[in-house]
Design a protein around this motif. Structure first.
Motif, PDB file in Angstrom:
ATOM      1  N   ALA A   1      32.084  23.838   6.500  1.00 16.07           N
ATOM      2  CA  ALA A   1      32.881  22.753   7.104  1.00 16.07           C
ATOM      3  C   ALA A   1      32.280  21.372   6.867  1.00 16.07           C
ATOM      4  N   GLY A   2      31.091  21.297   6.284  1.00 11.54           N
ATOM      5  CA  GLY A   2      30.432  20.009   6.063  1.00 11.54           C
ATOM      6  C   GLY A   2      29.536  19.594   7.211  1.00 11.54           C
ATOM      7  N   GLY A   3      29.204  20.542   8.067  1.00  8.85           N
ATOM      8  CA  GLY A   3      28.387  20.240   9.232  1.00  8.85           C
ATOM      9  C   GLY A   3      26.983  19.774   8.909  1.00  8.85           C
ATOM     10  N   ILE A   4      26.400  20.353   7.879  1.00 12.82           N
ATOM     11  CA  ILE A   4      25.028  19.956   7.524  1.00 12.82           C
ATOM     12  C   ILE A   4      25.001  18.475   7.139  1.00 12.82           C
ATOM     13  N   GLU A   5      25.927  18.059   6.317  1.00 11.38           N
ATOM     14  CA  GLU A   5      25.989  16.656   5.901  1.00 11.38           C
ATOM     15  C   GLU A   5      26.239  15.738   7.093  1.00 11.38           C
ATOM     16  N   CYS A   6      27.071  16.194   8.020  1.00 10.72           N
ATOM     17  CA  CYS A   6      27.331  15.378   9.217  1.00 10.72           C
ATOM     18  C   CYS A   6      26.085  15.263  10.088  1.00 10.72           C
ATOM     19  N   ILE A   7      25.351  16.344  10.218  1.00 12.25           N
ATOM     20  CA  ILE A   7      24.120  16.312  11.016  1.00 12.25           C
ATOM     21  C   ILE A   7      23.118  15.355  10.388  1.00 12.25           C
ATOM     22  N   VAL A   8      22.905  15.479   9.087  1.00 14.41           N
ATOM     23  CA  VAL A   8      21.960  14.594   8.397  1.00 14.41           C
ATOM     24  C   VAL A   8      22.456  13.145   8.453  1.00 14.41           C
ATOM     25  N   GLY A   9      23.746  12.944   8.332  1.00 14.31           N
ATOM     26  CA  GLY A   9      24.314  11.595   8.455  1.00 14.31           C
ATOM     27  C   GLY A   9      24.081  11.002   9.833  1.00 14.31           C
ATOM     28  N   ALA A  10      24.225  11.842  10.859  1.00 15.25           N
ATOM     29  CA  ALA A  10      23.961  11.370  12.230  1.00 15.25           C
ATOM     30  C   ALA A  10      22.509  10.946  12.376  1.00 15.25           C
ATOM     31  N   MET A  11      21.611  11.702  11.760  1.00 14.54           N
ATOM     32  CA  MET A  11      20.192  11.351  11.825  1.00 14.54           C
ATOM     33  C   MET A  11      19.928  10.003  11.161  1.00 14.54           C
TER      34      MET A  11
ATOM     35  N   MET B   1      18.519  16.793  18.893  1.00 14.39           N
ATOM     36  CA  MET B   1      19.598  17.775  18.732  1.00 14.39           C
ATOM     37  C   MET B   1      19.837  18.088  17.257  1.00 14.39           C
ATOM     38  N   ALA B   2      19.767  17.079  16.414  1.00  9.81           N
ATOM     39  CA  ALA B   2      19.979  17.294  14.982  1.00  9.81           C
ATOM     40  C   ALA B   2      18.862  18.160  14.389  1.00  9.81           C
ATOM     41  N   CYS B   3      17.628  17.884  14.755  1.00  4.55           N
ATOM     42  CA  CYS B   3      16.519  18.713  14.259  1.00  4.55           C
ATOM     43  C   CYS B   3      16.677  20.162  14.722  1.00  4.55           C
ATOM     44  N   GLY B   4      17.083  20.348  15.975  1.00  3.69           N
ATOM     45  CA  GLY B   4      17.307  21.696  16.485  1.00  3.69           C
ATOM     46  C   GLY B   4      18.417  22.409  15.743  1.00  3.69           C
ATOM     47  N   ALA B   5      19.510  21.700  15.477  1.00  5.31           N
ATOM     48  CA  ALA B   5      20.624  22.294  14.743  1.00  5.31           C
ATOM     49  C   ALA B   5      20.195  22.682  13.330  1.00  5.31           C
ATOM     50  N   LEU B   6      19.486  21.784  12.658  1.00  6.19           N
ATOM     51  CA  LEU B   6      19.028  22.096  11.302  1.00  6.19           C
ATOM     52  C   LEU B   6      18.021  23.240  11.301  1.00  6.19           C
ATOM     53  N   ALA B   7      17.166  23.298  12.302  1.00  2.00           N
ATOM     54  CA  ALA B   7      16.204  24.407  12.395  1.00  2.00           C
ATOM     55  C   ALA B   7      16.937  25.741  12.536  1.00  2.00           C
TER      56      ALA B   7
ATOM     57  N   ILE C   1      20.822  22.400   3.331  1.00  3.84           N
ATOM     58  CA  ILE C   1      19.994  21.425   4.056  1.00  3.84           C
ATOM     59  C   ILE C   1      19.172  20.598   3.075  1.00  3.84           C
ATOM     60  N   ALA C   2      18.579  21.272   2.106  1.00 11.55           N
ATOM     61  CA  ALA C   2      17.776  20.560   1.104  1.00 11.55           C
ATOM     62  C   ALA C   2      18.660  19.616   0.281  1.00 11.55           C
ATOM     63  N   ALA C   3      19.833  20.084  -0.115  1.00 13.97           N
ATOM     64  CA  ALA C   3      20.739  19.269  -0.929  1.00 13.97           C
ATOM     65  C   ALA C   3      21.227  18.035  -0.171  1.00 13.97           C
ATOM     66  N   ALA C   4      21.377  18.166   1.132  1.00 14.14           N
ATOM     67  CA  ALA C   4      21.847  17.038   1.951  1.00 14.14           C
ATOM     68  C   ALA C   4      20.712  16.102   2.363  1.00 14.14           C
TER      69      ALA C   4
ATOM     70  N   PRO D   1      13.738  15.575   4.378  1.00 14.69           N
ATOM     71  CA  PRO D   1      13.146  14.255   4.637  1.00 14.69           C
ATOM     72  C   PRO D   1      13.611  13.649   5.970  1.00 14.69           C
ATOM     73  N   SER D   2      14.836  13.959   6.382  1.00 12.81           N
ATOM     74  CA  SER D   2      15.333  13.454   7.660  1.00 12.81           C
ATOM     75  C   SER D   2      14.549  14.052   8.830  1.00 12.81           C
ATOM     76  N   ILE D   3      14.258  15.331   8.742  1.00 14.40           N
ATOM     77  CA  ILE D   3      13.468  15.992   9.791  1.00 14.40           C
ATOM     78  C   ILE D   3      12.059  15.417   9.823  1.00 14.40           C
ATOM     79  N   VAL D   4      11.467  15.262   8.657  1.00 15.23           N
ATOM     80  CA  VAL D   4      10.103  14.703   8.589  1.00 15.23           C
ATOM     81  C   VAL D   4      10.071  13.291   9.172  1.00 15.23           C
ATOM     82  N   ALA D   5      11.067  12.474   8.842  1.00 14.90           N
ATOM     83  CA  ALA D   5      11.127  11.103   9.365  1.00 14.90           C
ATOM     84  C   ALA D   5      11.278  11.103  10.888  1.00 14.90           C
ATOM     85  N   ALA D   6      12.123  12.004  11.401  1.00 15.52           N
ATOM     86  CA  ALA D   6      12.318  12.081  12.849  1.00 15.52           C
ATOM     87  C   ALA D   6      11.012  12.474  13.555  1.00 15.52           C
TER      88      ALA D   6
END
Length: 114
Positions: A56-66, A78-84, A96-99, A103-108
């Motif tokens: 559904a594109g959820g991964i991209e939306c989560i990373v975009g929210a971050m 919440m985004a880190c938890g969802a990605l985990a 996750i890697a493609a989106a 790096p978003s998790i590391v930055a957070a």
């Protein structure tokens, strides 16, 4: 406000596509983004909806929210938890890697040292 109430009140049986669409519609609203990430996190934890969320594109939306709400601790948490939770599947790990989720998790994590 209507979309915020819709996302906050969603239960585990709501459609993944509706959550992702809500994220796209209200991308600038941190409360909506944090709520949607929490809902996606819970859908993976309770129903194993990894592939549905990815498709559904959820991964991209989560990373975009971050990226959009980098200073908002609730969104980041919440985004880190969802990605985990999503990362427990080989297919979704690739997504996750493609989106650029890693790096978003590391930055957070770097922005909020324990």
């Amino acid at each position: 406000m209507e979309s915020q109430r819709r996302l906050v009140s969603m239960d585990e049986h709501q459609d993944v596509a509706a959550i992702v669409q809500g994220m796209r519609t209200d991308a600038a609203n941190a409360v909506v983004q944090a709520s949607a990430c929490r809902e996606l996190l819970q859908l993976v934890a309770t129903h194993g909806k990894r592939v549905s969320i990815s498709t559904a594109g959820g991964i991209e939306c989560i990373v975009g929210a971050m990226a959009t709400h980098w200073a908002n601790a609730d969104v980041q948490t919440m985004a880190c938890g969802a990605l985990a939770n999503l990362a427990a599947n080989e297919t979704t790990v690739v997504g996750i890697a493609a989106a650029r989720g890693i790096p978003s998790i590391v930055a957070a994590m770097a922005a909020r040292p324990a």
